[in-house]
Structure formats: C-alpha cells, structure tokens
Design an enzyme around this catalytic site. Structure first.
Site: not given
Ligand code: COA
Length: 263
Positions: A114, A117, A137
């Site tokens: 998002g 997007e 996604e």
């Molecule tokens: N929704 C909810 N929480 C999210 C989030 C999302 N889209 N993206 C990150 N967070 C949260 C994590 O769960 C984590 O929470 P916690 O500290 O309580 O565990 C916090 O943000 C930090 O993220 P973390 O994953 O620990 O950081 P990282 O540096 O290891 O990785 C990313 C960063 C962006 C690569 C990874 O967070 C990620 O893949 N996020 C999801 C992205 C995604 O799929 N978005 C599309 C959704 S449609």
C-alpha cells in the site's frame, strides 16, 4: 507555521506547502484503517485550503515511507470486509491522485504494498537513495487492493509491472528510477529539502492551469485519444478565461515574473 497532529499523522502548512507525515514508526508507518481515515480527512482539508498549493507526503523516521497496509488488519479480513477495505484505500488514493494540486511523495525508506500504491497515486515521486520499493502482496497470498495492479502497469508498463507483482521482489531507488517508477533519486539528507524545493516551485505556478493539467492527464488517460484531445481543448478554452492567463502572458511580454492568484 501551523502544526496539527492526529494520532497517526503529523500535519504541517508552511509557505503554500502542506506536508503530511505518516507517523507510526514502530510499525514502519503501516497503514491501518484509522490512519487511512485520518489521511482522507487531511487530504480533504488541503483540497479546501486555498493557501495550500502543493502537498508533500512522507513517512516518519529514516527507515520507512510506508511498509504497506497493516498486516494485523489484513490477517482477519472476510470477503465483504476485504472488499470494503480495498475500496476505502482506493478512494483515498483517488483523492490524492485527483487533488488538483501537485502531491509529492518523499519516499524516505520502504515503500511496500500500500505504500508503493500510495506513492504511485501521488503526482511526483522523489526517493532517497536508501529507499526500497515493492508490491510484496504475493508473499502474503494476496494481491494489491489499492489500485496497484492498475497504476503500476500504467507507470512502468505491463511486462515490468507483472514481474514486480508476481515476484514481490524489492527494488532499489536507482532501479525504480531506471524503470520510471520514481522521478528523482537523491541522498537521504537531501530528500526533504528537494521535495520542499519542488513543492515551492510548483506552488508558485498558476493553480488553475496546474489543476487542469493534472485533470487532462489523469482523466485523459482513461479516454479514447480523440475524446481526450477534445477534453484537453475544452480545458485549454476554460483556462483562457482566467486572470492568471492574462497575468502570465502579460508578465512574459513585460519581462517580469508572473504573480499567479488562482483566479
Ligand atoms: N503491517 C504491520 N506491521 C508491520 C508492517 C506491516 N505492513 N511492516 C512492518 N511491521 C512491523 C513489524 O511487524 C515489526 O513489529 P514488531 O517490532 O512488533 O515485531 C516492526 O514493524 C518492524 O519491522 P521488522 O520486520 O522487525 O523490520 P525489518 O527491518 O526486519 O524488516 C520489512 C522490514 C519492511 C522488510 C518488513 O517489516 C516487512 O517485510 N514488512 C511487511 C511488508 C509487506 O508485506 N507489506 C505489504 C502489506 S500488503
């Protein structure tokens, strides 16, 4: 300067430029329903504020622009609530795309799902060198729901869009620039100064002409070419009635800087 806050956004107005900062750094600025709703209200407030002539959207902290929709909410969707959620997001992004004022995405880190997007709904995208963009996604077993399949293919072409959508792979800011997904890439420290420079430059241009250009491009792209040209000609005729048109042409002939009033 006037600073307001919602729980999830920081809102600032300064010298014709409105700035919205998504402020949920603990979850990398993920968009939950409440944030989306706050964003809708902030965008509508800027639409009706004549003093705001350009808008910047960015994320708080230096790690993320927006790491996507909030996955905690995604995980519990039903068919009907999922459809409603997608339509709610699409509505907010449509408002951004058709605000009638330039909206600059200052992409300060992850722009995923998002977040990518939302950046695509903005008029112009400037990315920090450290930014990463993706539509991941597919890795959650879902598809983009905030217009991503449509805007990505229109911005970068069908082949590249399908590759990004099907692999979910992150790309660097440099690669995003190469394929036309972002307009400019700058060092992280230069991101907000560059976004402000561009926003202020656009804020100084004729507001009605700005609105009609955005309209002609956005609406024209959804029309057959010949109809889009008629639409363009009609807007050209309309803009010819403005005081700004007289001021712009007169200022050129008098060799001075034009002062546009949006009338
Ligand atoms: N929704 C909810 N929480 C999210 C989030 C999302 N889209 N993206 C990150 N967070 C949260 C994590 O769960 C984590 O929470 P916690 O500290 O309580 O565990 C916090 O943000 C930090 O993220 P973390 O994953 O620990 O950081 P990282 O540096 O290891 O990785 C990313 C960063 C962006 C690569 C990874 O967070 C990620 O893949 N996020 C999801 C992205 C995604 O799929 N978005 C599309 C959704 S449609």
């Amino acid at each position: 300067m006037n600073l307001e806050t919602s729980d999830n956004l920081l809102i600032d107005r300064d010298a014709g430029v409105g700035t919205i900062t998504i402020n949920r750094p603990r979850v990398l600025n993920a968009l939950n329903t409440q944030t989306l709703d706050d964003l809708r209200r902030a965008i509508l407030a800027f639409r009706h504020d004549g003093d705001v002539r350009a808008v910047i959207i960015t994320g708080s902290g230096d790690k993320a622009f927006i790491a996507g929709a909030d996955i905690n909410e995604l995980a519990v969707q039903t068919p009907t609530s999922g459809r409603d959620l997608a339509m709610r997001g699409q509505h907010v992004l449509d408002l951004i795309e058709n605000l009638g004022k330039p909206v600059i995405a200052a992409i300060n880190g992850y722009a995923l799902g998002g977040g990518c997007e939302l950046a695509m709904a903005c008029t112009i995208r400037i990315a920090a060198e450290s930014a990463r963009l993706a539509q991941p996604e597919i890795n959650l077993g879902i598809i983009p729901g905030y217009g991503g399949t449509q805007r990505l293919s229109r911005l970068v072409g069908r082949g590249r869009a399908l590759e990004l959508l099907l692999t979910g792979d992150q790309i660097t800011a440099a690669e995003a620039w190469r394929i036309g997904l972002v307009n400019r890439v700058v060092p992280q420290a230069e991101l907000m100064p560059e976004a402000r420079r561009m926003a202020q430059a656009l804020a100084g241009k004729a507001p009605v002409a700005i609105r009609y250009i955005i309209d002609a491009v956005n609406k024209g792209l959804q029309m057959p070419f010949a109809d889009a040209q008629v639409f363009e000609a009609t807007l050209f005729g309309l803009v010819a009635t403005t005081e700004d048109m007289r001021e712009g042409t007169r200022a050129f002939l008098e060799k001075r800087r034009a002062e546009f009033k949006g009338k």
